[in-house]
Motif scaffolding. Structure first.
Motif, short mmCIF file in Angstrom:
data_model
loop_
_atom_site.label_atom_id
_atom_site.label_comp_id
_atom_site.label_asym_id
_atom_site.label_seq_id
_atom_site.Cartn_x
_atom_site.Cartn_y
_atom_site.Cartn_z
N ALA A 95 5.62 10.78 -12.67
CA ALA A 95 5.69 9.47 -12.03
C ALA A 95 6.48 9.56 -10.73
CB ALA A 95 6.37 8.48 -12.98
N LEU A 96 6.25 8.60 -9.86
CA LEU A 96 7.03 8.52 -8.63
C LEU A 96 8.50 8.25 -8.94
CD1 LEU A 96 4.79 6.33 -6.30
CD2 LEU A 96 5.51 8.68 -5.86
N ILE A 97 9.37 8.83 -8.14
CA ILE A 97 10.81 8.56 -8.20
C ILE A 97 11.11 7.28 -7.42
CG2 ILE A 97 13.08 9.43 -7.49
CD1 ILE A 97 11.84 12.28 -7.82
N ALA A 98 10.38 7.04 -6.35
CA ALA A 98 10.65 5.96 -5.39
C ALA A 98 10.86 4.58 -5.99
CB ALA A 98 9.56 5.91 -4.32
N PRO A 99 10.06 4.14 -6.96
CA PRO A 99 10.24 2.76 -7.44
C PRO A 99 11.64 2.46 -7.96
CG PRO A 99 8.15 3.63 -8.21
CD PRO A 99 8.89 4.78 -7.58
N ASP A 100 12.33 3.47 -8.46
CA ASP A 100 13.68 3.27 -8.99
C ASP A 100 14.78 3.81 -8.07
OD1 ASP A 100 12.69 2.11 -11.39
OD2 ASP A 100 12.26 4.13 -12.15
N ASP A 101 14.41 4.20 -6.85
CA ASP A 101 15.40 4.81 -5.96
C ASP A 101 15.21 4.32 -4.53
OD1 ASP A 101 17.10 6.39 -4.46
OD2 ASP A 101 16.51 8.26 -5.41
N PRO A 102 16.06 3.40 -4.09
CA PRO A 102 15.93 2.88 -2.73
C PRO A 102 16.26 3.90 -1.64
CG PRO A 102 17.91 2.01 -3.77
CD PRO A 102 17.16 2.77 -4.83
N THR A 103 16.84 5.05 -1.99
CA THR A 103 17.12 6.06 -0.97
C THR A 103 15.86 6.83 -0.59
OG1 THR A 103 17.74 7.83 -2.53
CG2 THR A 103 19.50 6.32 -1.80
N VAL A 104 14.79 6.72 -1.38
CA VAL A 104 13.51 7.33 -1.02
C VAL A 104 12.88 6.44 0.04
CG1 VAL A 104 11.21 8.00 -1.78
CG2 VAL A 104 13.19 8.47 -3.24
N ARG A 105 12.80 6.96 1.26
CA ARG A 105 12.35 6.16 2.41
C ARG A 105 10.85 6.25 2.63
NH1 ARG A 105 16.95 3.48 4.54
NH2 ARG A 105 16.07 3.69 6.59
N ALA A 106 10.21 7.31 2.14
CA ALA A 106 8.77 7.50 2.33
C ALA A 106 8.29 8.51 1.30
CB ALA A 106 8.46 7.99 3.74
N ILE A 107 6.97 8.53 1.11
CA ILE A 107 6.33 9.48 0.20
C ILE A 107 5.47 10.42 1.04
CG2 ILE A 107 4.85 9.75 -1.83
CD1 ILE A 107 7.28 7.86 -2.29
N ALA A 108 5.57 11.72 0.78
CA ALA A 108 4.69 12.71 1.40
C ALA A 108 3.71 13.15 0.32
CB ALA A 108 5.48 13.89 1.93
N SER A 109 2.43 12.90 0.56
CA SER A 109 1.43 13.21 -0.47
C SER A 109 0.07 13.45 0.16
CB SER A 109 1.34 12.06 -1.48
OG SER A 109 0.43 12.39 -2.51
N ALA A 110 -0.73 14.25 -0.53
CA ALA A 110 -2.13 14.44 -0.14
C ALA A 110 -3.02 13.57 -1.02
CB ALA A 110 -2.52 15.91 -0.28
N ASP A 111 -2.42 12.85 -1.97
CA ASP A 111 -3.16 12.01 -2.91
C ASP A 111 -2.92 10.54 -2.60
OD1 ASP A 111 -3.97 14.26 -4.57
OD2 ASP A 111 -1.89 14.35 -5.23
N PRO A 112 -3.83 9.67 -3.01
CA PRO A 112 -3.58 8.23 -2.85
C PRO A 112 -2.36 7.83 -3.69
CG PRO A 112 -5.87 8.65 -3.48
CD PRO A 112 -5.13 9.95 -3.60
N VAL A 113 -1.50 7.00 -3.10
CA VAL A 113 -0.27 6.59 -3.77
C VAL A 113 -0.12 5.08 -3.65
CG1 VAL A 113 2.24 6.88 -3.84
CG2 VAL A 113 0.82 8.76 -3.04
N GLU A 114 0.16 4.44 -4.78
CA GLU A 114 0.48 3.01 -4.74
C GLU A 114 1.99 2.87 -4.67
OE1 GLU A 114 -1.32 0.16 -7.30
OE2 GLU A 114 -3.13 1.38 -7.52
N THR A 115 2.47 2.39 -3.52
CA THR A 115 3.90 2.28 -3.28
C THR A 115 4.16 1.28 -2.17
OG1 THR A 115 5.92 3.50 -2.71
CG2 THR A 115 3.88 4.23 -1.67
N ASP A 116 5.36 0.78 -2.12
CA ASP A 116 5.76 -0.11 -1.03
C ASP A 116 6.39 0.67 0.12
OD1 ASP A 116 8.07 0.66 -2.35
OD2 ASP A 116 8.99 -1.33 -2.32
N ARG A 117 6.45 2.00 0.01
CA ARG A 117 7.04 2.86 1.04
C ARG A 117 5.93 3.43 1.92
NH1 ARG A 117 11.67 3.92 -2.27
NH2 ARG A 117 11.67 1.98 -3.44
N PRO A 118 6.27 3.86 3.12
CA PRO A 118 5.28 4.55 3.94
C PRO A 118 4.80 5.81 3.23
CG PRO A 118 7.23 3.99 5.24
CD PRO A 118 7.55 3.68 3.81
N VAL A 119 3.52 6.11 3.36
CA VAL A 119 2.94 7.34 2.80
C VAL A 119 2.55 8.22 3.98
CG1 VAL A 119 1.13 8.36 1.38
CG2 VAL A 119 2.14 6.15 0.73
N LEU A 120 3.10 9.43 3.99
CA LEU A 120 2.86 10.39 5.06
C LEU A 120 2.02 11.54 4.54
CD1 LEU A 120 6.58 10.44 6.22
CD2 LEU A 120 4.72 9.17 7.28
N PRO A 121 1.14 12.09 5.37
CA PRO A 121 0.31 13.21 4.92
C PRO A 121 1.15 14.45 4.65
CG PRO A 121 -0.20 12.63 7.21
CD PRO A 121 0.86 11.69 6.73
#
Length: 166
Positions: free
Chosen positions: A120-146
């Motif tokens: 699972a993503l760490i981001a939903p429970d951690d406000p220090t995660v500022r963005a997600i780097a992924s090659a997969d589709p991600v459902e999140t409120d953070r920016p998703v970077l390639p």
């Protein structure tokens, strides 16, 4: 000291991203150091080498130095491990310290996420995660970077910290 983390679960691609980020950011003329957290026993020394023999004999710290680099090894011998802050204090000043791991610490981070890991993503429970780097589709409120675009991720990090032209 400016610092930014690269975090995520095992086999997500953290080390590969760290390597690309160091190359990208250093290539822009900024000085970069790294800190890597290991969850297991590790050794940078080899049996038979003089420094290994010193440690095996009971030396608490062994410093190996040459004209090109040095390494300090400390045997913890039951001591509490140093905090991230204590480790950072040992580093020489640089423009940016990239930190791999230390997912529970409170510095800003990019989370590396790959669906294939099943984690699972760490981001939903951690406000220090500022963005997600992924090659997969991600459902999140953070920016998703390639994940494979080190330039875009470096730009995000430098912009978020307010350093460089990022």
């Amino acid at each position: 000291m400016n610092m930014y983390g690269v975090t995520g679960w095992k086999n997500a691609g953290k080390t590969s991203l760290m390597e690309r980020l160091v190359k990208e950011i250093a290539g822009r003329g900024l000085s970069v150091s790294t800190v890597k957290h290991a969850h297991h026993d590790f050794d940078i020394d080899r049996p038979g080498k003089d420094s290994f023999r010193h440690r095996a004999a009971g030396a608490r710290e062994v410093l190996v130095a040459s004209d090109m680099r040095y390494a300090l090894m400390r045997e913890m011998q039951g001591e509490a491990p140093p905090t991230l802050e204590e480790l950072l204090a040992r580093l020489a000043p640089v423009d940016l310290v990239l930190i791999e791991g230390y997912k529970r610490d409170r510095h800003r981070k990019i989370e590396v996420w790959r669906a294939v890991t099943g984690a699972a993503l760490i981001a939903p429970d951690d406000p220090t995660v500022r963005a997600i780097a992924s090659a997969d589709p991600v459902e999140t409120d953070r920016p998703v970077l390639p994940l494979d675009d080190a330039r875009a991720i470096a730009d995000f990090i430098l912009r978020d910290l307010g350093i460089g032209a990022g």
